[in-house]
Each structure stands twice: as structure tokens, then as C-alpha cells.
Design a protein around this motif. Structure first.
Motif, PDB file in Angstrom:
ATOM      1  N   TYR A   1       0.846  -1.190   0.000  1.00  0.00           N
ATOM      2  CA  TYR A   1       0.000   0.000   0.000  1.00  0.00           C
ATOM      3  C   TYR A   1       0.882   1.241   0.000  1.00  0.00           C
ATOM      4  O   TYR A   1       1.836   1.357   0.786  1.00  0.00           O
ATOM      5  CB  TYR A   1      -0.922   0.033   1.222  1.00  0.00           C
ATOM      6  CG  TYR A   1      -1.726   1.315   1.324  1.00  0.00           C
ATOM      7  CD1 TYR A   1      -2.854   1.511   0.534  1.00  0.00           C
ATOM      8  CD2 TYR A   1      -1.326   2.341   2.187  1.00  0.00           C
ATOM      9  CE1 TYR A   1      -3.576   2.682   0.596  1.00  0.00           C
ATOM     10  CE2 TYR A   1      -2.048   3.524   2.261  1.00  0.00           C
ATOM     11  CZ  TYR A   1      -3.168   3.694   1.457  1.00  0.00           C
ATOM     12  OH  TYR A   1      -3.876   4.866   1.523  1.00  0.00           O
ATOM     13  N   LEU A   2       0.546   2.183  -0.884  1.00  0.00           N
ATOM     14  CA  LEU A   2       1.235   3.469  -0.940  1.00  0.00           C
ATOM     15  C   LEU A   2       0.250   4.563  -0.549  1.00  0.00           C
ATOM     16  O   LEU A   2      -0.870   4.611  -1.069  1.00  0.00           O
ATOM     17  CB  LEU A   2       1.767   3.741  -2.350  1.00  0.00           C
ATOM     18  CG  LEU A   2       2.670   2.672  -2.987  1.00  0.00           C
ATOM     19  CD1 LEU A   2       3.076   3.087  -4.396  1.00  0.00           C
ATOM     20  CD2 LEU A   2       3.905   2.433  -2.127  1.00  0.00           C
ATOM     21  N   GLY A   3       0.650   5.433   0.374  1.00  0.00           N
ATOM     22  CA  GLY A   3      -0.203   6.542   0.778  1.00  0.00           C
ATOM     23  C   GLY A   3      -0.358   7.559  -0.332  1.00  0.00           C
ATOM     24  O   GLY A   3       0.321   7.498  -1.366  1.00  0.00           O
TER      25      GLY A   3
ATOM     26  N   SER B   1       0.609  10.693  -0.741  1.00  0.00           N
ATOM     27  CA  SER B   1       1.806  11.442  -1.137  1.00  0.00           C
ATOM     28  C   SER B   1       2.743  10.599  -1.982  1.00  0.00           C
ATOM     29  O   SER B   1       3.243  11.043  -3.027  1.00  0.00           O
ATOM     30  CB  SER B   1       2.532  11.963   0.103  1.00  0.00           C
ATOM     31  OG  SER B   1       1.727  12.879   0.812  1.00  0.00           O
ATOM     32  N   GLU B   2       2.996   9.376  -1.521  1.00  0.00           N
ATOM     33  CA  GLU B   2       3.910   8.499  -2.266  1.00  0.00           C
ATOM     34  C   GLU B   2       3.309   8.115  -3.615  1.00  0.00           C
ATOM     35  O   GLU B   2       4.027   8.020  -4.619  1.00  0.00           O
ATOM     36  CB  GLU B   2       4.225   7.252  -1.450  1.00  0.00           C
ATOM     37  CG  GLU B   2       5.311   6.385  -2.073  1.00  0.00           C
ATOM     38  CD  GLU B   2       5.723   5.239  -1.185  1.00  0.00           C
ATOM     39  OE1 GLU B   2       6.607   4.450  -1.608  1.00  0.00           O
ATOM     40  OE2 GLU B   2       5.165   5.089  -0.072  1.00  0.00           O
ATOM     41  N   THR B   3       1.995   7.907  -3.650  1.00  0.00           N
ATOM     42  CA  THR B   3       1.333   7.573  -4.911  1.00  0.00           C
ATOM     43  C   THR B   3       1.510   8.684  -5.924  1.00  0.00           C
ATOM     44  O   THR B   3       1.905   8.443  -7.077  1.00  0.00           O
ATOM     45  CB  THR B   3      -0.175   7.331  -4.682  1.00  0.00           C
ATOM     46  OG1 THR B   3      -0.344   6.190  -3.835  1.00  0.00           O
ATOM     47  CG2 THR B   3      -0.905   7.104  -5.996  1.00  0.00           C
TER      48      THR B   3
ATOM     49  N   GLU C   1       3.692  11.120  -5.897  1.00  0.00           N
ATOM     50  CA  GLU C   1       5.098  11.331  -6.234  1.00  0.00           C
ATOM     51  C   GLU C   1       5.558  10.320  -7.284  1.00  0.00           C
ATOM     52  O   GLU C   1       6.267  10.665  -8.235  1.00  0.00           O
ATOM     53  CB  GLU C   1       5.957  11.199  -4.973  1.00  0.00           C
ATOM     54  CG  GLU C   1       7.443  11.426  -5.230  1.00  0.00           C
ATOM     55  CD  GLU C   1       8.259  11.315  -3.956  1.00  0.00           C
ATOM     56  OE1 GLU C   1       9.498  11.399  -4.050  1.00  0.00           O
ATOM     57  OE2 GLU C   1       7.665  11.135  -2.871  1.00  0.00           O
ATOM     58  N   ARG C   2       5.136   9.067  -7.100  1.00  0.00           N
ATOM     59  CA  ARG C   2       5.527   8.021  -8.050  1.00  0.00           C
ATOM     60  C   ARG C   2       4.961   8.288  -9.441  1.00  0.00           C
ATOM     61  O   ARG C   2       5.608   8.010 -10.455  1.00  0.00           O
ATOM     62  CB  ARG C   2       5.049   6.666  -7.541  1.00  0.00           C
ATOM     63  CG  ARG C   2       5.397   5.486  -8.459  1.00  0.00           C
ATOM     64  CD  ARG C   2       4.829   4.201  -7.887  1.00  0.00           C
ATOM     65  NE  ARG C   2       5.565   3.759  -6.734  1.00  0.00           N
ATOM     66  CZ  ARG C   2       6.481   2.782  -6.749  1.00  0.00           C
ATOM     67  NH1 ARG C   2       6.755   2.165  -7.876  1.00  0.00           N
ATOM     68  NH2 ARG C   2       7.103   2.427  -5.648  1.00  0.00           N
TER      69      ARG C   2
ATOM     70  N   HIS D   1       3.892  11.324 -10.593  1.00  0.00           N
ATOM     71  CA  HIS D   1       3.978  12.731 -11.001  1.00  0.00           C
ATOM     72  C   HIS D   1       2.561  13.250 -11.234  1.00  0.00           C
ATOM     73  O   HIS D   1       2.243  13.848 -12.270  1.00  0.00           O
ATOM     74  CB  HIS D   1       4.827  12.880 -12.260  1.00  0.00           C
ATOM     75  CG  HIS D   1       6.212  12.320 -12.121  1.00  0.00           C
ATOM     76  ND1 HIS D   1       7.263  13.035 -11.575  1.00  0.00           N
ATOM     77  CD2 HIS D   1       6.707  11.092 -12.415  1.00  0.00           C
ATOM     78  CE1 HIS D   1       8.348  12.285 -11.560  1.00  0.00           C
ATOM     79  NE2 HIS D   1       8.035  11.102 -12.059  1.00  0.00           N
TER      80      HIS D   1
ATOM     81  N   GLY E   1      -4.705   6.998  -1.945  1.00  0.00           N
ATOM     82  CA  GLY E   1      -3.674   5.969  -1.884  1.00  0.00           C
ATOM     83  C   GLY E   1      -3.797   4.970  -3.028  1.00  0.00           C
ATOM     84  O   GLY E   1      -4.669   5.060  -3.898  1.00  0.00           O
TER      85      GLY E   1
ATOM     86  N   TYR F   1       0.324  -1.102  -4.945  1.00  0.00           N
ATOM     87  CA  TYR F   1       1.319  -1.424  -5.964  1.00  0.00           C
ATOM     88  C   TYR F   1       1.520  -2.938  -5.979  1.00  0.00           C
ATOM     89  O   TYR F   1       1.905  -3.528  -4.965  1.00  0.00           O
ATOM     90  CB  TYR F   1       2.650  -0.726  -5.677  1.00  0.00           C
ATOM     91  CG  TYR F   1       3.756  -1.139  -6.631  1.00  0.00           C
ATOM     92  CD1 TYR F   1       3.729  -0.743  -7.958  1.00  0.00           C
ATOM     93  CD2 TYR F   1       4.823  -1.928  -6.187  1.00  0.00           C
ATOM     94  CE1 TYR F   1       4.729  -1.124  -8.836  1.00  0.00           C
ATOM     95  CE2 TYR F   1       5.829  -2.305  -7.054  1.00  0.00           C
ATOM     96  CZ  TYR F   1       5.775  -1.905  -8.374  1.00  0.00           C
ATOM     97  OH  TYR F   1       6.774  -2.281  -9.240  1.00  0.00           O
TER      98      TYR F   1
END
Length: 395
Positions: free
Chosen positions: A142-144, A146-148, A150-151, A153, A159, A162
Motif C-alpha cells: 500500500y502506498l499513501g 503522497s507516495e502515490t 510522487e511516483r 507525477h 492511496g 502497488y
């Protein structure tokens, strides 16, 4: 349509095969491929109304995703945990089989995939699915938010999950690769109008050709009811639309993106082109039938999706727009069975927009069903017998 005396003479021409496969898409060509693996002596024909891959198999985004059309928690709610797990295993095996082929010929890319939440409710569902997926051995993280973003762009997403096993292909090249490797005769531009049993075998009628076979597989997707009308209870034609942009200067989408409960999706090709599709959610009543056409409303929604979530696409001009007809089943998973009154003919339909996720493994299962005395265990997962009463195909 009238028929001249010359065409009538052609129509009387008959050809004979051990197996005839109706439909030159991913399922049909995979079936032919696996028939050769199982018994190279079989004489096999692929019969299609157009060219190979001209239908939905050559018009999709090329995602090779695991699981059903929906997130894992929703699949558990719809089918039960055991069946949801078996469906996931089936698609995982499909992915493995494709990875063992010569991927250089059809653009095989295994960089994972992202199932992205479009709102808080979907995000909550994805997070709650995580323990079930891990218990089933599914490689997922699981990506939160922000990370989602960022990955990707991106902006405006929640969320995501992946999945390391997600992959992508050039779907048309994959279909043609399988057909070539099958060694089958490609009888293209022969539209099958009806079929019937004869002498223990199957006869397929087209306007210019009659194909006789000992056994047959009807793998024509959403068009199956046009050949066998009684099967319309199991599949409904639904139109999907896509677009492709001018190449972006940078590679910013490393993985396929499947978001908003699958109603939108996007990927970036190696050359920078962005593919995006979906947008059917607000137009489900009009996006039905067999018409091959794009509509301003759906295309505008796809563009809005791109520009809202991937603002770096705003200045990319649109290079191409197209549509394709998918076959949706009553419970959103594939349906297989014996054609009524034609026991030598199998059918497979209702892939609900996920033909690439099922197709190669489905072809293997159909081939095994034809050459074995008993169908493989996986056959029961998709058989039409699961419907206790006459099904109604959902919107």
C-alpha cells in the motif's frame, strides 16, 4: 445483402479441420497456440470476420493485471474468498504463461501496476483489502497519497496498491505472435453466421465458405450471441473508448495505472506516448452495442481525467481516438460452456474488459478441455452452470 452466382459458388466451397476456432482475438489465438502444444498433429483453423486482433484484443491498453475487474475486497464480497482467490490464481498463471513466451516480439514490460483510489471510500477499500491479499500470497504494497502522487507525477489521487506482478504488452502483437506460433490456418474476413452439429462434428457457415470440424471453440467475445442467439443471456456488448497523445518529452509513468474502480486507466509507452481510456461511468446507458465510434462526451471525460491528475499532459495534443466492443457477463467473470445442441463446440465469453488478464490461460484451459476426456478443474470456475436461474446482464 444479395449474393451473386459467383459468390454462391464460392459459398459452396467447404474446408475441413480437426478443430475450428471462431475468433481471432487473445482467447481464440491462445486456444490455437495451446492446441499445437498439446497435439501438433491437429489441423486447426482460426476463423475471423475481420483480421486477427481487429476486435477488443487489438484495441485495449495492453494491461496484464491480476485478479478480476474490481479490487480484491470487492471480489471477495461478490464471489466469496475462496473463489476470489481462485480467480486471482488463474490470472497469476496467465501472467506466468505470457512471461515465458518471447516477450521481445510483443513488447512485454513487467514493471508492476498501480490500482489507484479516486476517492476516500475507494482508498479505504484498498487498505482493507491488504491483509486478505497478503494472506493469499499476493505481492502487494500500500502506498499513501503522497507516495502515490510522487511516483506518478500526479495530483488529486488518494492511496494506491502497488502489485509487483503487474505487466503490460502490445496486445495486437501478442495476438499475432500466438497465431503465428500456433501454425493454424488463419481464415480471416470470413464472418461465421451460424453453426450446427453434423455427424458428431461442427459446421460453420460463412457467406463465402463452409468450415467443417470435428470440434470447435467459439471465442468471439461480445459477438458470440450473433452466432448463437441463445447465449445472449451470458454476455452484453459494451463499448470502451481510448485515446493516445503525442509523445511526452519525459518518461513519467513507470507502471500501468488503473483507477476510479477501473473506470479510468493510463499507461505510457516506451516512446513517450500516453494511452488513456475509460470514462464510461457517466455514460453507461449510451456506451452499449456494437457500433465502433467515439463520442465527444466520453472523450472529453478521458481528457479531463488526464489533465486533472497528470497536469504535465495538458499540452500534449491527441494523436488518435478509438473504441472497441467488450463482452460483459452477468457476474463480471468469464463464462464457458458447451454450445446448446452442439456438444462438440465450446464457447468462452464475458471477459468484462479483462481479456488480457485471462486470455492465454483461458486458451490453455479450452485446449485442454478439447483434448482431454474430462475438462480441467479450472473449467468449473467459469462454467455457465453456476447460474441457478436465467441471469440478467448488468449495466
Amino acid at each position: 445483402m444479395t449474393v451473386s452466382i459467383w459468390q454462391q459458388a464460392q459459398r459452396r466451397r467447404a474446408v475441413a479441420y480437426d478443430v475450428a476456432v471462431v475468433g481471432g482475438g487473445i482467447v481464440g489465438c491462445s486456444t490455437a497456440y495451446w492446441l499445437r502444444q498439446r497435439d501438433p498433429s491437429l489441423r486447426v483453423a482460426i476463423v475471423d470476420a475481420n483480421s486477427l486482433g481487429a476486435g477488443a484484443s487489438g484495441r485495449n491498453a495492453g494491461f496484464v493485471l491480476l485478479g478480476t475487474h474490481e479490487d480484491y475486497l470487492s471480489a471477495i464480497r461478490e464471489y466469496g474468498e475462496r473463489t476470489a482467490h481462485r480467480l486471482w490464481q488463474f490470472t497469476r498463471e496467465n501472467r506466468r504463461l505470457i512471461s515465458e513466451l518471447d516477450g521481445s516480439t510483443f513488447g512485454w514490460r513487467e514493471k508492476g501496476s498501480l490500482t489507484v483510489a479516486g476517492d476516500e471510500e475507494e482508498d479505504d477499500r484498498l487498505r482493507r483489502a491488504l491483509p486478505y491479499m497478503r494472506a493469499a500470497g499476493i505481492p502487494v504494497v500500500y502506498l499513501g497519497p503522497s507516495e502515490t502522487m510522487e511516483r506518478l507525477h500526479a495530483q488529486g489521487f488518494h492511496g494506491s496498491l502497488y502489485c509487483t506482478t503487474g505487466a503490460a504488452v502490445d496486445p495486437l502483437r501478442l495476438v499475432r505472435y500466438l497465431a503465428a506460433e500456433s501454425g493454424a490456418d488463419a481464415l480471416t474476413h470470413h464472418r461465421v453466421t451460424k453453426l450446427h452439429s453434423e455427424g458428431g462434428g461442427v459446421v460453420l457457415d460463412t457467406p463465402r465458405l463452409q468450415v467443417k470440424a470435428e470440434r470447435a471453440v467459439l471465442a468471439a467475445g461480445a459477438y458470440v450471441p450473433q452466432i448463437v442467439p441463445s447465449l445472449q443471456q451470458y454476455v452484453r456488448p459494451v463499448r470502451a473508448q481510448m485515446l493516445a497523445t503525442h509523445p511526452a518529452p519525459d518518461q513519467l509513468l513507470s507502471s500501468p495505472v488503473y483507477s476510479h474502480d477501473g473506470y479510468f486507466y493510463a499507461r505510457q509507452l516506451d516512446g513517450g506516448t500516453i494511452l488513456a481510456g475509460g470514462g464510461r461511468y457517466q455514460h453507461r446507458e449510451t456506451e452499449v452495442g456494437y457500433e465502433d465510434a467515439t463520442t465527444p462526451a466520453v472523450q472529453a471525460d478521458i481528457e479531463r481525467y488526464l489533465h486533472t491528475h497528470f497536469p504535465w499532459t495538458t499540452n500534449l495534443r491527441i494523436e488518435s481516438r478509438w473504441s472497441g466492443t467488450m463482452g460483459f457477463s452477468p457476474d463480471n467473470r468469464p463464462v464457458v460452456g458447451r454450445v446448446p445442441n452442439c456438444p462438440s463446440c465450446l464457447y468462452a465469453t464475458g471477459f468484462t474488459g479483462h481479456g488480457m488478464g485471462y486470455g492465454v490461460r483461458m486458451g490453455q484451459m479450452l485446449a485442454d478441455t478439447l483434448v482431454q476426456d474430462e475438462p480441467p478443474k479450472s473449467y468449473k470456475l467459469f462454467t455457465a452452470e453456476r447460474f441457478q436461474s436465467k441471469p440478467s446482464v448488468p449495466e
